[in-house]
Design a protein around this motif. Structure first.
Motif, PDB file in Angstrom:
ATOM      1  N   GLY A  13     -14.689  -5.281 -17.838  1.00  0.00           N
ATOM      2  CA  GLY A  13     -15.568  -5.701 -16.743  1.00  0.00           C
ATOM      3  C   GLY A  13     -16.863  -4.922 -16.728  1.00  0.00           C
ATOM      4  O   GLY A  13     -17.936  -5.467 -16.489  1.00  0.00           O
ATOM      5  N   GLU A  14     -16.803  -3.623 -16.998  1.00  0.00           N
ATOM      6  CA  GLU A  14     -18.013  -2.799 -17.046  1.00  0.00           C
ATOM      7  C   GLU A  14     -18.918  -3.223 -18.193  1.00  0.00           C
ATOM      8  O   GLU A  14     -20.141  -3.256 -18.056  1.00  0.00           O
ATOM      9  CB  GLU A  14     -17.642  -1.322 -17.169  1.00  0.00           C
ATOM     10  N   GLU A  15     -18.344  -3.549 -19.341  1.00  0.00           N
ATOM     11  CA  GLU A  15     -19.148  -4.002 -20.476  1.00  0.00           C
ATOM     12  C   GLU A  15     -19.836  -5.316 -20.147  1.00  0.00           C
ATOM     13  O   GLU A  15     -21.011  -5.505 -20.465  1.00  0.00           O
ATOM     14  CB  GLU A  15     -18.269  -4.156 -21.720  1.00  0.00           C
ATOM     15  N   ASP A  16     -19.103  -6.243 -19.504  1.00  0.00           N
ATOM     16  CA  ASP A  16     -19.698  -7.520 -19.119  1.00  0.00           C
ATOM     17  C   ASP A  16     -20.833  -7.302 -18.123  1.00  0.00           C
ATOM     18  O   ASP A  16     -21.900  -7.919 -18.239  1.00  0.00           O
ATOM     19  CB  ASP A  16     -18.650  -8.451 -18.510  1.00  0.00           C
ATOM     20  N   ASN A  17     -20.620  -6.421 -17.133  1.00  0.00           N
ATOM     21  CA  ASN A  17     -21.655  -6.130 -16.143  1.00  0.00           C
ATOM     22  C   ASN A  17     -22.875  -5.498 -16.808  1.00  0.00           C
ATOM     23  O   ASN A  17     -24.015  -5.799 -16.455  1.00  0.00           O
ATOM     24  CB  ASN A  17     -21.123  -5.204 -15.055  1.00  0.00           C
ATOM     25  N   PHE A  18     -22.649  -4.617 -17.773  1.00  0.00           N
ATOM     26  CA  PHE A  18     -23.763  -3.984 -18.474  1.00  0.00           C
ATOM     27  C   PHE A  18     -24.570  -5.029 -19.234  1.00  0.00           C
ATOM     28  O   PHE A  18     -25.797  -5.022 -19.196  1.00  0.00           O
ATOM     29  CB  PHE A  18     -23.261  -2.913 -19.441  1.00  0.00           C
ATOM     30  N   ASP A  19     -23.887  -5.932 -19.923  1.00  0.00           N
ATOM     31  CA  ASP A  19     -24.585  -6.971 -20.687  1.00  0.00           C
ATOM     32  C   ASP A  19     -25.430  -7.852 -19.772  1.00  0.00           C
ATOM     33  O   ASP A  19     -26.576  -8.177 -20.093  1.00  0.00           O
ATOM     34  CB  ASP A  19     -23.590  -7.813 -21.479  1.00  0.00           C
ATOM     35  N   VAL A  20     -24.881  -8.224 -18.641  1.00  0.00           N
ATOM     36  CA  VAL A  20     -25.617  -9.060 -17.688  1.00  0.00           C
ATOM     37  C   VAL A  20     -26.811  -8.284 -17.128  1.00  0.00           C
ATOM     38  O   VAL A  20     -27.935  -8.791 -17.074  1.00  0.00           O
ATOM     39  CB  VAL A  20     -24.693  -9.546 -16.554  1.00  0.00           C
ATOM     40  N   ALA A  21     -26.578  -7.049 -16.711  1.00  0.00           N
ATOM     41  CA  ALA A  21     -27.655  -6.232 -16.145  1.00  0.00           C
ATOM     42  C   ALA A  21     -28.752  -5.985 -17.178  1.00  0.00           C
ATOM     43  O   ALA A  21     -29.940  -6.037 -16.864  1.00  0.00           O
ATOM     44  CB  ALA A  21     -27.104  -4.910 -15.628  1.00  0.00           C
ATOM     45  N   TYR A  22     -28.362  -5.722 -18.407  1.00  0.00           N
ATOM     46  CA  TYR A  22     -29.337  -5.489 -19.473  1.00  0.00           C
ATOM     47  C   TYR A  22     -30.193  -6.729 -19.700  1.00  0.00           C
ATOM     48  O   TYR A  22     -31.413  -6.643 -19.831  1.00  0.00           O
ATOM     49  CB  TYR A  22     -28.626  -5.091 -20.771  1.00  0.00           C
ATOM     50  N   GLY A  23     -29.555  -7.890 -19.735  1.00  0.00           N
ATOM     51  CA  GLY A  23     -30.295  -9.140 -19.908  1.00  0.00           C
ATOM     52  C   GLY A  23     -31.270  -9.387 -18.767  1.00  0.00           C
ATOM     53  O   GLY A  23     -32.418  -9.788 -18.991  1.00  0.00           O
ATOM     54  N   LEU A  24     -30.831  -9.144 -17.532  1.00  0.00           N
ATOM     55  CA  LEU A  24     -31.716  -9.318 -16.380  1.00  0.00           C
ATOM     56  C   LEU A  24     -32.884  -8.335 -16.419  1.00  0.00           C
ATOM     57  O   LEU A  24     -34.028  -8.695 -16.114  1.00  0.00           O
ATOM     58  CB  LEU A  24     -30.928  -9.160 -15.079  1.00  0.00           C
ATOM     59  N   PHE A  25     -32.599  -7.100 -16.797  1.00  0.00           N
ATOM     60  CA  PHE A  25     -33.652  -6.090 -16.874  1.00  0.00           C
ATOM     61  C   PHE A  25     -34.663  -6.451 -17.961  1.00  0.00           C
ATOM     62  O   PHE A  25     -35.871  -6.342 -17.762  1.00  0.00           O
ATOM     63  CB  PHE A  25     -33.034  -4.713 -17.148  1.00  0.00           C
ATOM     64  N   ALA A  26     -34.189  -6.907 -19.105  1.00  0.00           N
ATOM     65  CA  ALA A  26     -35.084  -7.311 -20.194  1.00  0.00           C
ATOM     66  C   ALA A  26     -35.953  -8.489 -19.763  1.00  0.00           C
ATOM     67  O   ALA A  26     -37.152  -8.532 -20.062  1.00  0.00           O
ATOM     68  CB  ALA A  26     -34.274  -7.654 -21.439  1.00  0.00           C
ATOM     69  N   ASN A  27     -35.375  -9.447 -19.043  1.00  0.00           N
ATOM     70  CA  ASN A  27     -36.158 -10.585 -18.548  1.00  0.00           C
ATOM     71  C   ASN A  27     -37.210 -10.143 -17.543  1.00  0.00           C
ATOM     72  O   ASN A  27     -38.324 -10.675 -17.526  1.00  0.00           O
ATOM     73  CB  ASN A  27     -35.234 -11.633 -17.918  1.00  0.00           C
ATOM     74  N   THR A  28     -36.874  -9.182 -16.697  1.00  0.00           N
ATOM     75  CA  THR A  28     -37.830  -8.663 -15.721  1.00  0.00           C
ATOM     76  C   THR A  28     -39.007  -7.995 -16.423  1.00  0.00           C
ATOM     77  O   THR A  28     -40.165  -8.209 -16.048  1.00  0.00           O
ATOM     78  CB  THR A  28     -37.145  -7.658 -14.768  1.00  0.00           C
ATOM     79  N   ILE A  29     -38.725  -7.211 -17.440  1.00  0.00           N
ATOM     80  CA  ILE A  29     -39.794  -6.561 -18.204  1.00  0.00           C
ATOM     81  C   ILE A  29     -40.674  -7.612 -18.877  1.00  0.00           C
ATOM     82  O   ILE A  29     -41.904  -7.522 -18.852  1.00  0.00           O
ATOM     83  CB  ILE A  29     -39.207  -5.580 -19.237  1.00  0.00           C
ATOM     84  N   ARG A  30     -40.052  -8.624 -19.481  1.00  0.00           N
ATOM     85  CA  ARG A  30     -40.818  -9.681 -20.135  1.00  0.00           C
ATOM     86  C   ARG A  30     -41.719 -10.406 -19.138  1.00  0.00           C
ATOM     87  O   ARG A  30     -42.903 -10.640 -19.395  1.00  0.00           O
ATOM     88  CB  ARG A  30     -39.875 -10.681 -20.800  1.00  0.00           C
ATOM     89  N   ASP A  31     -41.175 -10.757 -17.965  1.00  0.00           N
ATOM     90  CA  ASP A  31     -41.957 -11.456 -16.953  1.00  0.00           C
ATOM     91  C   ASP A  31     -43.129 -10.603 -16.466  1.00  0.00           C
ATOM     92  O   ASP A  31     -44.235 -11.107 -16.275  1.00  0.00           O
ATOM     93  CB  ASP A  31     -41.072 -11.859 -15.775  1.00  0.00           C
ATOM     94  N   ALA A  32     -42.882  -9.314 -16.248  1.00  0.00           N
ATOM     95  CA  ALA A  32     -43.958  -8.423 -15.796  1.00  0.00           C
ATOM     96  C   ALA A  32     -45.037  -8.307 -16.851  1.00  0.00           C
ATOM     97  O   ALA A  32     -46.246  -8.316 -16.534  1.00  0.00           O
ATOM     98  CB  ALA A  32     -43.386  -7.044 -15.461  1.00  0.00           C
ATOM     99  N   LEU A  33     -44.662  -8.205 -18.105  1.00  0.00           N
ATOM    100  CA  LEU A  33     -45.640  -8.095 -19.192  1.00  0.00           C
ATOM    101  C   LEU A  33     -46.454  -9.379 -19.316  1.00  0.00           C
ATOM    102  O   LEU A  33     -47.679  -9.327 -19.472  1.00  0.00           O
ATOM    103  CB  LEU A  33     -44.941  -7.775 -20.502  1.00  0.00           C
ATOM    104  N   GLU A  34     -45.800 -10.521 -19.221  1.00  0.00           N
ATOM    105  CA  GLU A  34     -46.521 -11.796 -19.284  1.00  0.00           C
ATOM    106  C   GLU A  34     -47.517 -11.909 -18.137  1.00  0.00           C
ATOM    107  O   GLU A  34     -48.654 -12.340 -18.330  1.00  0.00           O
ATOM    108  CB  GLU A  34     -45.546 -12.971 -19.262  1.00  0.00           C
TER     109      GLU A  34
END
Length: 104
Positions: A13-34
């Motif tokens: 469950g922690e690994e799944d949560n990390f993967d989801v959180a990492y994906g959301l964080f990466a998308n946030t960085i991409r959106d801010a950069l754009e």
């Protein structure tokens, strides 16, 4: 056995949560950069348009044109882009270099 099963279930469950959180964080960085890059492009383009309009309105020839509101335009562009400084360096031909030196 119960402890091992619980551990494995929670660990997965922690690994799944990390993967989801990492994906959301990466998308946030991409959106801010754009957003930043679009704002940067718009601000610098607006500055170029104001300079070109000023040159046209004053019947001066580029690059020998004085931009009265350059400080205001520069301050606004710096605020919009987060740049520390703006350097105005027109591209000069060899024929324009000598007359540009005393003007600048």
């Amino acid at each position: 056995v119960v402890s091992t099963g619980t551990f494995l279930m929670l660990d997965r469950g922690e690994e799944d949560n990390f993967d989801v959180a990492y994906g959301l964080f990466a998308n946030t960085i991409r959106d801010a950069l754009e957003f930043y890059l679009v704002s940067f492009e718009q601000a610098t383009e607006n500055m170029a348009v104001v300079i070109a309009q000023t040159v046209d309105a004053s019947n001066e020839s580029f690059p020998f044109a004085t931009i009265d509101s350059f400080e205001s335009i520069g301050r606004w562009t710096r605020q919009q882009t987060g740049m520390e400084q703006i350097v105005y360096c027109p591209h000069l031909t060899p024929q324009e270099l000598y007359p540009w030196s005393p003007y600048s």
